[in-house]
Motif scaffolding. Structure first.
Motif, mmCIF file in Angstrom:
data_model
loop_
_atom_site.group_PDB
_atom_site.id
_atom_site.type_symbol
_atom_site.label_atom_id
_atom_site.label_comp_id
_atom_site.label_asym_id
_atom_site.label_seq_id
_atom_site.Cartn_x
_atom_site.Cartn_y
_atom_site.Cartn_z
ATOM 1 N N GLU A 98 79.199 119.513 65.043
ATOM 2 C CA GLU A 98 78.580 119.075 63.795
ATOM 3 C C GLU A 98 78.980 117.670 63.361
ATOM 4 O OE1 GLU A 98 76.345 120.784 62.043
ATOM 5 O OE2 GLU A 98 76.379 122.543 63.346
ATOM 6 N N GLY A 154 76.116 117.598 70.244
ATOM 7 C CA GLY A 154 75.517 117.918 68.958
ATOM 8 C C GLY A 154 74.030 118.215 69.062
ATOM 9 N N ARG A 157 77.016 124.125 68.842
ATOM 10 C CA ARG A 157 76.672 122.712 68.663
ATOM 11 C C ARG A 157 77.694 122.055 67.753
ATOM 12 N NH1 ARG A 157 73.886 119.660 65.067
ATOM 13 N NH2 ARG A 157 73.406 121.413 63.719
#
Length: 192
Positions: free
Chosen positions: A48, A34, A46
């Motif tokens: 979440e 993340g 990335r």
């Protein structure tokens, strides 16, 4: 021919234990997957949420059962904390005897020698257990730290793969540097 059948053996180094990723690792891995600073070098979006991280753990473990990937969590022996992951993204034994590695490490653990140590364990496994002759790594040109890790392990740069993969947004392509290490060149951790 090597068959993993979803079994991911524990591997150990002086400071690290490499082991199968588990659901309990989701929080630690979310801190890595993340983190924008980490994933920008992985060409992945990335993550979440913790749930997305659990889903990724399930996906990676499922791919090991179908022998499409083999991923270890990197755990500090001293604390039991997970600091990253590494493994074989793909491998081809029949006629090629080669594999491709991938790896990630939490930002607070960068520059402490953990990744070369972890990769040395999977290289040894790849050559001695899987029977690989060639292990490759694909690295973004701007990821100089990863290139230094590969250099330290004896990998040789073999060239630029132009527009080799789609970028994480799927809107274009990225160039990757190809590195490789042959079995006859491998000397183990700390001897290069």
């Amino acid at each position: 021919m090597y068959r993993c059948r979803g079994e991911i053996p524990d591997l150990e180094t002086s400071r690290l234990r490499l082991r199968k990723l588990e659901d309990r690792d989701a929080s630690a891995l979310f801190q890595i997957w993340g983190n924008s600073d980490v994933v920008r070098f992985l060409n992945m979006t990335r993550l979440e949420s913790i749930q997305e991280t659990r889903d990724m753990i399930d996906l990676l473990n499922g791919l090991s059962e179908s022998e499409d990937t083999l991923r270890w969590g990197i755990e500090l022996k001293e604390t039991g904390g997970l600091i990253g992951s590494c493994g074989f993204n793909i491998w081809q034994l029949s006629g090629a005897d080669r594999g491709e590695i991938g790896y990630d490490l939490g930002k607070s653990y960068w520059g402490q020698g953990y990744m070369p140590e972890a990769l040395s364990a999977i290289l040894k496994f790849g050559y001695s257990v899987m029977g690989l002759n060639r292990i490759e790594a694909l690295v973004l040109e701007e990821n100089k730290a990863s290139q230094r890790v590969l250099d330290k392990l004896g990998f040789k740069p073999e060239g630029l793969l132009r527009e080799y993969q789609r970028n994480e947004q799927g809107e274009g392509y990225i160039d990757l540097q190809l590195y490789a290490l042959l079995r006859r060149e491998y000397r183990g951790w700390g001897s290069n």
